[in-house]
Motif scaffolding. Structure first.
Motif, PDB file in Angstrom:
ATOM      1  N   UNK A  13       0.825  -1.212   0.000  1.00  0.00           N
ATOM      2  CA  UNK A  13       0.000   0.000   0.000  1.00  0.00           C
ATOM      3  C   UNK A  13       0.856   1.258   0.000  1.00  0.00           C
ATOM      4  N   UNK A  14       2.023   1.185   0.636  1.00  0.00           N
ATOM      5  CA  UNK A  14       2.901   2.345   0.729  1.00  0.00           C
ATOM      6  C   UNK A  14       4.134   2.240  -0.163  1.00  0.00           C
ATOM      7  N   UNK A  15       4.114   1.303  -1.104  1.00  0.00           N
ATOM      8  CA  UNK A  15       5.235   1.109  -2.019  1.00  0.00           C
ATOM      9  C   UNK A  15       5.222   2.187  -3.112  1.00  0.00           C
ATOM     10  N   UNK A  16       6.387   2.767  -3.366  1.00  0.00           N
ATOM     11  CA  UNK A  16       6.472   3.823  -4.381  1.00  0.00           C
ATOM     12  C   UNK A  16       6.070   3.340  -5.770  1.00  0.00           C
ATOM     13  N   UNK A  17       6.327   2.078  -6.098  1.00  0.00           N
ATOM     14  CA  UNK A  17       5.928   1.559  -7.414  1.00  0.00           C
ATOM     15  C   UNK A  17       4.405   1.538  -7.533  1.00  0.00           C
ATOM     16  N   UNK A  18       3.717   1.139  -6.486  1.00  0.00           N
ATOM     17  CA  UNK A  18       2.254   1.115  -6.511  1.00  0.00           C
ATOM     18  C   UNK A  18       1.693   2.538  -6.554  1.00  0.00           C
ATOM     19  N   UNK A  19       2.258   3.408  -5.741  1.00  0.00           N
ATOM     20  CA  UNK A  19       1.789   4.792  -5.714  1.00  0.00           C
ATOM     21  C   UNK A  19       1.993   5.449  -7.080  1.00  0.00           C
ATOM     22  N   UNK A  20       3.163   5.233  -7.680  1.00  0.00           N
ATOM     23  CA  UNK A  20       3.437   5.810  -9.002  1.00  0.00           C
ATOM     24  C   UNK A  20       2.470   5.272 -10.045  1.00  0.00           C
ATOM     25  N   UNK A  21       2.169   3.975  -9.980  1.00  0.00           N
ATOM     26  CA  UNK A  21       1.241   3.380 -10.951  1.00  0.00           C
ATOM     27  C   UNK A  21      -0.166   3.943 -10.787  1.00  0.00           C
ATOM     28  N   UNK A  44      17.229  -0.749 -13.591  1.00  0.00           N
ATOM     29  CA  UNK A  44      15.775  -0.636 -13.436  1.00  0.00           C
ATOM     30  C   UNK A  44      15.361   0.684 -14.059  1.00  0.00           C
ATOM     31  N   UNK A  45      14.446   0.605 -15.004  1.00  0.00           N
ATOM     32  CA  UNK A  45      14.014   1.798 -15.728  1.00  0.00           C
ATOM     33  C   UNK A  45      12.683   2.304 -15.162  1.00  0.00           C
ATOM     34  N   UNK A  46      12.392   3.569 -15.375  1.00  0.00           N
ATOM     35  CA  UNK A  46      11.103   4.103 -14.912  1.00  0.00           C
ATOM     36  C   UNK A  46       9.905   3.339 -15.480  1.00  0.00           C
ATOM     37  N   UNK A  47      10.051   2.805 -16.683  1.00  0.00           N
ATOM     38  CA  UNK A  47       8.948   2.053 -17.294  1.00  0.00           C
ATOM     39  C   UNK A  47       8.619   0.783 -16.511  1.00  0.00           C
ATOM     40  N   UNK A  48       9.585   0.295 -15.745  1.00  0.00           N
ATOM     41  CA  UNK A  48       9.369  -0.906 -14.933  1.00  0.00           C
ATOM     42  C   UNK A  48       8.636  -0.606 -13.630  1.00  0.00           C
ATOM     43  N   UNK A  49       8.535   0.654 -13.274  1.00  0.00           N
ATOM     44  CA  UNK A  49       7.940   1.038 -11.995  1.00  0.00           C
ATOM     45  C   UNK A  49       6.434   1.201 -12.163  1.00  0.00           C
ATOM     46  N   UNK A  50       5.768   0.061 -12.209  1.00  0.00           N
ATOM     47  CA  UNK A  50       4.314  -0.027 -12.288  1.00  0.00           C
ATOM     48  C   UNK A  50       3.905  -1.288 -11.557  1.00  0.00           C
ATOM     49  N   UNK A  51       3.124  -1.163 -10.510  1.00  0.00           N
ATOM     50  CA  UNK A  51       2.708  -2.331  -9.742  1.00  0.00           C
ATOM     51  C   UNK A  51       1.442  -1.977  -8.975  1.00  0.00           C
ATOM     52  N   UNK A  52       0.546  -2.946  -8.885  1.00  0.00           N
ATOM     53  CA  UNK A  52      -0.667  -2.731  -8.105  1.00  0.00           C
ATOM     54  C   UNK A  52      -0.655  -3.508  -6.794  1.00  0.00           C
ATOM     55  N   UNK A  53       0.379  -4.318  -6.594  1.00  0.00           N
ATOM     56  CA  UNK A  53       0.514  -5.096  -5.364  1.00  0.00           C
ATOM     57  C   UNK A  53       0.873  -6.533  -5.649  1.00  0.00           C
ATOM     58  N   UNK A  54       1.657  -7.101  -4.787  1.00  0.00           N
ATOM     59  CA  UNK A  54       2.182  -8.451  -4.942  1.00  0.00           C
ATOM     60  C   UNK A  54       1.088  -9.515  -4.988  1.00  0.00           C
ATOM     61  N   UNK A  55       0.044  -9.346  -4.170  1.00  0.00           N
ATOM     62  CA  UNK A  55      -0.965 -10.398  -4.030  1.00  0.00           C
ATOM     63  C   UNK A  55      -2.315 -10.041  -4.634  1.00  0.00           C
ATOM     64  N   UNK A  56      -2.365  -8.998  -5.429  1.00  0.00           N
ATOM     65  CA  UNK A  56      -3.625  -8.626  -6.073  1.00  0.00           C
ATOM     66  C   UNK A  56      -3.476  -8.785  -7.579  1.00  0.00           C
ATOM     67  N   UNK A  57      -4.596  -8.966  -8.248  1.00  0.00           N
ATOM     68  CA  UNK A  57      -4.567  -9.013  -9.702  1.00  0.00           C
ATOM     69  C   UNK A  57      -4.149  -7.657 -10.237  1.00  0.00           C
ATOM     70  N   UNK A  58      -3.466  -7.642 -11.355  1.00  0.00           N
ATOM     71  CA  UNK A  58      -3.062  -6.389 -11.972  1.00  0.00           C
ATOM     72  C   UNK A  58      -1.579  -6.382 -12.279  1.00  0.00           C
ATOM     73  N   UNK A  59      -1.117  -5.228 -12.722  1.00  0.00           N
ATOM     74  CA  UNK A  59       0.279  -5.106 -13.144  1.00  0.00           C
ATOM     75  C   UNK A  59       1.226  -5.226 -11.955  1.00  0.00           C
ATOM     76  N   UNK A  60       2.429  -5.708 -12.276  1.00  0.00           N
ATOM     77  CA  UNK A  60       3.483  -5.831 -11.282  1.00  0.00           C
ATOM     78  C   UNK A  60       4.799  -5.444 -11.929  1.00  0.00           C
ATOM     79  N   UNK A  61       5.760  -5.032 -11.104  1.00  0.00           N
ATOM     80  CA  UNK A  61       7.092  -4.785 -11.647  1.00  0.00           C
ATOM     81  C   UNK A  61       7.624  -6.117 -12.158  1.00  0.00           C
ATOM     82  N   UNK A  62       8.562  -6.106 -13.123  1.00  0.00           N
ATOM     83  CA  UNK A  62       9.120  -7.381 -13.599  1.00  0.00           C
ATOM     84  C   UNK A  62       9.716  -8.210 -12.462  1.00  0.00           C
ATOM     85  N   UNK A  63      10.377  -7.557 -11.510  1.00  0.00           N
ATOM     86  CA  UNK A  63      10.949  -8.305 -10.399  1.00  0.00           C
ATOM     87  C   UNK A  63       9.850  -8.987  -9.594  1.00  0.00           C
TER      88      UNK A  63
END
Length: 112
Positions: A13-21, A44-63
């Protein structure tokens, strides 16, 4: 347990990748990519910084999607989180996360 608690116990919930997405914040993506590249010694490129959360459906960072050994281990064992695993206390992978963020362990177990 909230779905925005990652498999390892980190707070998505407080992850910068999720907030940015969620806010479509390119400046935060740039800042996060730079910080994570330095922290992980990996490109790690800015384009990789997209995530909605590890355990929820949706986009995630490649890592988070395919490279995280903790997530792959838990999914392979059909555990929702590491807190479900009887080997968590002795696990080197999740142990490293819990050393850097003791609250992560508390989120999974309710204790530190």
């Amino acid at each position: 347990m909230k779905n925005l608690i990652a498999i390892c116990g980190l707070d998505c919930e407080n992850c910068d990748a999720r907030i940015a997405a969620l806010t479509d914040d390119d400046d935060l993506r740039e800042k996060t990519a730079k910080a994570w590249s330095e922290l992980n010694h990996a490109p790690i490129t800015p384009e990789m910084i997209n995530c909605e959360g590890c355990r929820v459906d949706g986009i995630k960072t490649p890592f988070c999607e395919t490279l995280c050994p903790i997530r792959q281990c838990a999914l392979g064992k059909s555990f929702a989180t590491c807190g479900d695993c009887p080997d968590m206390e002795n696990c080197e992978n999740v142990g490293a996360v819990h050393q850097s963020d003791p609250e992560a362990k508390r989120r999974l177990t309710g204790r530190v």
